[in-house]
Design a protein around this motif. Structure first.
Motif, mmCIF file in Angstrom:
data_model
loop_
_atom_site.group_PDB
_atom_site.id
_atom_site.type_symbol
_atom_site.label_atom_id
_atom_site.label_comp_id
_atom_site.label_asym_id
_atom_site.label_seq_id
_atom_site.Cartn_x
_atom_site.Cartn_y
_atom_site.Cartn_z
ATOM 1 N N LEU A 112 0.824 -1.208 0.000
ATOM 2 C CA LEU A 112 0.000 0.000 0.000
ATOM 3 C C LEU A 112 0.860 1.260 0.000
ATOM 4 N N GLU A 113 1.965 1.223 0.737
ATOM 5 C CA GLU A 113 2.863 2.377 0.763
ATOM 6 C C GLU A 113 3.468 2.641 -0.612
ATOM 7 N N LYS A 114 3.849 1.585 -1.307
ATOM 8 C CA LYS A 114 4.406 1.756 -2.651
ATOM 9 C C LYS A 114 3.381 2.339 -3.608
ATOM 10 N N PHE A 115 2.120 1.937 -3.447
ATOM 11 C CA PHE A 115 1.064 2.374 -4.354
ATOM 12 C C PHE A 115 0.639 3.816 -4.099
ATOM 13 N N THR A 116 0.632 4.212 -2.827
ATOM 14 C CA THR A 116 0.108 5.539 -2.467
ATOM 15 C C THR A 116 1.192 6.545 -2.100
ATOM 16 N N ASP A 117 2.445 6.073 -1.970
ATOM 17 C CA ASP A 117 3.548 6.925 -1.490
ATOM 18 C C ASP A 117 3.325 7.374 -0.053
ATOM 19 N N GLU A 118 2.529 6.640 0.678
ATOM 20 C CA GLU A 118 2.276 6.983 2.076
ATOM 21 C C GLU A 118 2.039 5.703 2.870
ATOM 22 N N ARG A 119 2.724 5.551 3.973
ATOM 23 C CA ARG A 119 2.567 4.380 4.832
ATOM 24 C C ARG A 119 1.216 4.445 5.530
ATOM 25 N N PRO A 120 0.393 3.400 5.451
ATOM 26 C CA PRO A 120 -0.893 3.429 6.159
ATOM 27 C C PRO A 120 -0.680 3.557 7.664
ATOM 28 N N ARG A 121 -1.533 4.343 8.287
ATOM 29 C CA ARG A 121 -1.486 4.498 9.743
ATOM 30 C C ARG A 121 -2.525 3.613 10.430
ATOM 31 N N GLY A 122 -3.539 3.182 9.677
ATOM 32 C CA GLY A 122 -4.610 2.391 10.260
ATOM 33 C C GLY A 122 -4.613 0.963 9.764
ATOM 34 N N TRP A 123 -5.265 0.091 10.527
ATOM 35 C CA TRP A 123 -5.347 -1.328 10.179
ATOM 36 C C TRP A 123 -6.702 -1.879 10.613
ATOM 37 N N MET A 124 -7.319 -2.635 9.706
ATOM 38 C CA MET A 124 -8.515 -3.411 10.013
ATOM 39 C C MET A 124 -8.231 -4.849 9.614
ATOM 40 N N SER A 125 -8.165 -5.751 10.589
ATOM 41 C CA SER A 125 -7.853 -7.142 10.272
ATOM 42 C C SER A 125 -8.993 -7.789 9.491
ATOM 43 N N PRO A 126 -8.688 -8.613 8.495
ATOM 44 C CA PRO A 126 -9.744 -9.322 7.772
ATOM 45 C C PRO A 126 -10.635 -10.095 8.740
ATOM 46 N N GLY A 127 -11.925 -9.848 8.648
ATOM 47 C CA GLY A 127 -12.859 -10.568 9.509
ATOM 48 C C GLY A 127 -12.676 -10.289 10.986
ATOM 49 N N TRP A 128 -12.134 -9.108 11.336
ATOM 50 C CA TRP A 128 -11.874 -8.734 12.737
ATOM 51 C C TRP A 128 -10.863 -9.678 13.400
ATOM 52 N N SER A 129 -10.068 -10.394 12.647
ATOM 53 C CA SER A 129 -9.237 -11.466 13.199
ATOM 54 C C SER A 129 -7.975 -10.930 13.865
ATOM 55 N N GLU A 130 -7.546 -11.606 14.913
ATOM 56 C CA GLU A 130 -6.282 -11.339 15.583
ATOM 57 C C GLU A 130 -5.724 -12.643 16.148
ATOM 58 N N THR A 131 -4.419 -12.674 16.355
ATOM 59 C CA THR A 131 -3.796 -13.642 17.237
ATOM 60 C C THR A 131 -3.456 -12.901 18.532
#
Length: 298
Positions: A143-162
Motif C-alpha cells: 500500500l505504501e508503494k502504491f500511495t507513497d504513504e505508509r498506512p497508519r490504520g489497520w482493520m484485520s480481515p474478519g476482525w481477526s487477531e492472534t
C-alpha cells in the motif's frame, strides 16, 4: 496484578470517561469506511450468500465468488459516486492483493483521495497466516508503494487477531486499529511497543452483519442509523460527550441497486445536521490525540 477482562485495555464505562472537546464544536462524528477485498477464486469463499446444494461446498464456488466480484465491478462505482458527489472523507480498508487484481479500482480509490487502511493481503484470517509479521509488513509495504504513504490504520480481515497481533501492528508503525469494537470513542490498547489506538467500528451497525449475516431487508441499515442518532443525540445533550457514528460498508452489500438509495438518504440526512462532522480515520486520530492532551482535569 489488577484483574481485567482482557490483557490490552482496562475496563471503563463510557459514563466514566473524561469529557472531550468535540471537533469543530460538532459532537456527532461520522466515519464512513468502505472495505475493499479480493476473495481468491481458487479458495473457499470467506462468506456465503448461497448455501451449496446438499450442504456440500465446491471450489470454484461460482455463486459466492460472483457475489463479491459483482460488488467490485458494479457496487464500487456506485459507492464512489455516492461518496465523491458529496465530497465526503472516507477510510478504505483494502486487501493489498486488490492493487494487482483490480488495478483500476485501486486507482479510482486513490484518485478519490480516500485514506488507505491496511486490511491484510487477501481476505483471510491472520490466524491462518504462517508468518503473521511478514503478512502485515507485506500488506503495508504494498500500500505504501502504491500511495507513497505508509498506512497508519489497520482493520484485520474478519476482525481477526492472534494474541500477538497488536504488538506486531504497533511494531510495524500502525497507529490505530478497527477490530476492537468496544467503545463509541477511541481508546488506548497496551502493546509491547507503546499504546495503540482502538477506533470505534461497528458490529450491529455494519452492512456485513445486517445484510450478510442477519439477512435483513434493504431498509434496515437506514433504520438502525436513525435510531442510533436518536440515542446519541440524547446522550450528547445529557453529558456533552462526543460520539463516533461509524458506517462500515462493502461494495457487494451496500453497493447493490436496491440498497444504494438508502445509503444516499442516510448520508444526506447526516449532512443536513448542524451538529455533525464527517472525518476519516487519520482525522479522528488527530482530533482525539489533541483532545486528550488538552482536556481539563475532572
Amino acid at each position: 496484578m489488577t484483574p481485567s477482562s482482557n490483557p490490552r485495555v482496562a475496563f471503563q464505562m463510557s459514563s466514566e470517561r473524561a469529557k472531550l472537546e468535540p471537533p469543530q464544536g460538532k459532537p456527532l462524528i461520522v466515519h464512513v469506511l468502505v472495505n475493499i477485498e479480493y476473495w481468491p477464486f481458487e479458495q473457499p469463499m470467506p462468506r456465503k450468500i448461497v448455501v451449496p446444494p446438499h450442504g456440500r461446498s465446491h471450489i470454484p464456488d461460482i455463486a459466492n465468488f460472483s457475489w463479491a466480484e459483482y460488488g467490485n465491478r458494479c457496487g464500487m462505482p456506485r459507492l464512489l459516486q455516492v461518496l465523491t458527489d458529496r465530497n465526503l472523507p472516507v477510510s478504505a480498508p483494502i486487501n493489498a492483493s486488490v492493487l494487482e487484481i483490480y488495478p483500476s479500482l485501486a486507482r479510482a480509490v486513490r484518485d478519490a483521495g480516500w485514506e488507505f487502511v491496511g486490511h491484510g493481503i487477501h481476505q483471510r484470517s491472520l490466524g491462518e497466516e504462517r508468518d503473521e509479521r511478514g503478512s502485515i509488513e507485506g500488506a503495508l509495504a504494498a500500500l505504501e508503494k502504491f500511495t507513497d504513504e505508509r498506512p497508519r490504520g489497520w482493520m484485520s480481515p474478519g476482525w481477526s487477531e492472534t494474541f500477538d497481533t497488536p504488538d506486531l501492528l504497533k511494531e510495524a508503525g500502525i497507529d490505530y486499529v478497527y477490530q476492537w469494537v468496544i467503545d463509541d470513542l477511541p481508546t488506548w490498547l497496551h502493546t509491547k511497543h507503546g499504546d495503540l489506538m482502538a477506533m470505534p467500528y461497528g458490529l450491529d451497525l455494519n452492512d456485513s452483519v445486517v445484510y450478510a449475516i442477519e439477512k435483513h431487508s434493504s431498509a434496515e441499515m437506514k433504520l438502525r442509523v436513525e435510531q442510533t442518532i436518536r440515542a446519541f443525540s440524547r446522550e450528547i445533550e445529557r453529558d456533552g460527550q462526543p460520539r463516533v457514528l461509524t458506517l462500515p460498508l462493502h461494495p457487494h452489500l451496500s453497493g447493490v441497486p436496491h440498497r444504494i438509495g438508502f445509503l444516499g438518504d442516510m448520508l444526506d440526512a447526516l449532512m443536513a445536521r448542524r451538529d455533525t462532522v464527517f472525518m476519516n480515520g487519520a482525522q479522528i486520530a488527530a482530533w482525539f490525540g489533541k483532545a486528550i492532551r488538552g482536556r481539563s482535569p475532572n
